[in-house]
Design a protein around this motif. Sequence first.
Motif, mmCIF file in Angstrom:
data_model
loop_
_atom_site.group_PDB
_atom_site.id
_atom_site.type_symbol
_atom_site.label_atom_id
_atom_site.label_comp_id
_atom_site.label_asym_id
_atom_site.label_seq_id
_atom_site.Cartn_x
_atom_site.Cartn_y
_atom_site.Cartn_z
ATOM 1 N N ASP A 112 0.983 -1.183 0.023
ATOM 2 C CA ASP A 112 -0.238 -0.103 -0.412
ATOM 3 C C ASP A 112 0.964 1.206 -0.300
ATOM 4 O O ASP A 112 0.613 2.069 0.178
ATOM 5 N N GLU A 128 0.597 3.513 -5.368
ATOM 6 C CA GLU A 128 -0.381 3.066 -6.307
ATOM 7 C C GLU A 128 -0.479 3.870 -7.299
ATOM 8 O O GLU A 128 0.458 4.693 -7.043
ATOM 9 N N ASN A 148 1.430 6.077 -1.511
ATOM 10 C CA ASN A 148 -0.802 6.337 -1.071
ATOM 11 C C ASN A 148 -0.402 6.181 -0.211
ATOM 12 O O ASN A 148 -1.446 6.592 1.338
#
Length: 799
Positions: A72, A75, A86
Amino acid sequence: MVFSTRGRKVRRLLLSLLLLAAWEAGSGQVHYSVPEEAKHGTFVGRIAQDLGLELAELVPRLFRVASKGRADLLEVNLQNGILFVNSRIDREELCGRSAVCSIHLEVIVDKPLQVFHVEVEVRDINDNPPVFPMAIKTIWFHESRLLDSRFPLEGASDADIGVNALLSYRLSSSEFFFLDIQTNDELSQSLSLVLKKSLDREETPEINLLLVATDGGKPELTGTVQLLIEVLDVNDNEPSFDQSVYKVQLLENIANGTLVIKLNASDADEGSNSEIVYSLSSDVPSTIQSKFKIDPSSGDVRIKGQLDYEEMKSYEIQVVAADKGTPSMSGHCKISVKLVDINDNRPEVSITSLSLPIREDAPPGTVIALITVSDRDSGANGQVICSLTPHTPFKLVSTFKNYYSLVLDDALDRESVSTYALVVTARDRGSPSLSATVSVSVEVADVNDNAPTFAQPEYTVFVKENNPPGCHIFTVSARDADAQENALVSYSLVERRVGERALSSYVSVHAESGKVYALQPLDHEELELLQFQVSACDSGFPPLGSNVTLQVFVLDENDNPPAVLSSGSGGAGGAVSELVPWSVGAGHVVAKVRAVDADSGYNAWLSYELQPAAGGARSPFRVGLYTGEVSTTRALDEADAPRQRLLVLVKDHGEPPLVATATVLVSLVESGQALKTSSRASAGSAGPEATLVNINVYLIIAICAVSSLLVLTLLLYTALRCSAPPTEGVCGPGKPKLVCSSAVGTWSYSQQRRQRACSGEGPPKTDLMAFSPSLPPFLDSAEGTGQREADSEHSNEVS
């Protein structure tokens, strides 16, 4: 048929070319970089454009990004094909202290299937300040610690890398301490607090210092630790290691429980104060405490957990050796542990036939040890070359393949260097080259090549006489640069004779301590200077020795009282009777007290006093302060007692002064009676001449009986002659004689008097006080006369 076969081959070739082109397009790699702690939405790169993909086909072809670990962090915006941040990226959390930190992305698209590799480098920023293990550190320093004593400090750590983790240190101003920084390598520093001024707990019980660490980033970040130094009022010896830093290299796959190093600290004390307990310093981080352990009693440092080269390449372990005294004292050392990667094989070095210690007189070419090297690799990686460091009087000689001899190359001198720490390095010819080292401590054995030496060739000693037997008068000390029995010095007297006696009857010397003792009381009057030699000899073979000369001056003490020789015409040392006519005038010499003193200097300088008469009556007599002559101060009258007892005190000038007494009994008589008594005294001491004088006296008396007028005339003439002052010539003063010397050079003289008897007959009498000081040139007669007059005036004042 032939055409169809050829067509199939062409189609297969075209298909292979298409697959190869697709593979080359899919196997390309794109590289981006982004700083850590970048905000959400920070632009990283146009990934779709850089991969050659159209924006319109991203969604239909199921464009997706896969990441190992944290997926994560980055992105992709499928609308514009931009790779952005992100979530928060913390480089230290992601990669630790690794020099290179990257996020590997796999970009996958379908229809047809393609895989792209994207590397996003996370750049370090200076977002971590230096951090010390603790905010306040208490250090105990003994006030007896010597100057330049060192106390190691744990440095700060910085989670950043590169220049952002390059730390510099400064210490707040202090008159007692300064900070010493030793750089081990690019990122490793050893900090030590060094004592530059002696401590005194009574004046300064504690010292507060501030240690500041500053990194090299921009802007700079700092960290601090408060150093609270407690000064202990204990005088003791702390345990000490033979090295301040022990360097150890370990393979990263070393087994649990393996011995890293065996520490051995020594303590000069005894009993519980020399019992040492080893422990890891409280400053050691928990990461080190989880990897290493130390045996409290033996000092063995062993592996506690699994080591990983990729996790930590080196460890610096602070070790404390504390004794069991009260209060406890401690010594410190640091173990620098470096891990070796096991991707290859290191050469191995072994030492056999180690012949130690080596004598300092060993000739060049002496073989000290045989060294064997080996490498489990083959080819160039297994070919090993040995070298010796540092440049010392030793060298390595290759005797055969992978065999070396450690040989003495130059002369040795144990007094200059007693131990050589040699490092034998074995290095293979691989690329990159790997090496192994082994340390050889070569101890040099002592040879008795240095004689004991004294600090001075001669010593002068002053000793007061009458010393107690066996008293210590001096200590000689010789130093020998050798060691052990070769430096064990013993002392002895160089025997000689002092007069008729042996030197050993006067003094002795203790063989071990060098203390010189006087075996008997020394007498200045017997021996003023005792000169002798003391020999110092070592215990080597053959023994070497040297001599030193001692000049012992015996100082005089006032231990001899004055001795009265005689008074007037009486016997020595007793009461003396003198007859004095009533008709004598002032200045008539009644008697002379003679005394001597066996001492010297002021202790032998004598003075005479007349003890005052009882009841405070004024005596008609006085005594010369330095001559001892008893004379009248005035003419006698009827008020004076006919019999007087004069007590003369003879004093020296010592501290305290010693006194002797002489008694003079004076009888006042008529002139004729005095003349008869004088004649009888002369007859008793003179012999035939005195008898003839007595006959003349009787004839005179017979004639006086016939003629009273003639007798009256003779008596008047005799009285006038005896009362007249002495004139120069036979009755005048003679040449002055030296009797005493003072310590400051002031000399006193006594007059040699020649006093004719009242009858005018017989030889003159000579009275002389004599001593035994050193004699300067005689003064002339005029100066002696002046001195006598000054003594007479002083006698008047005393009387």
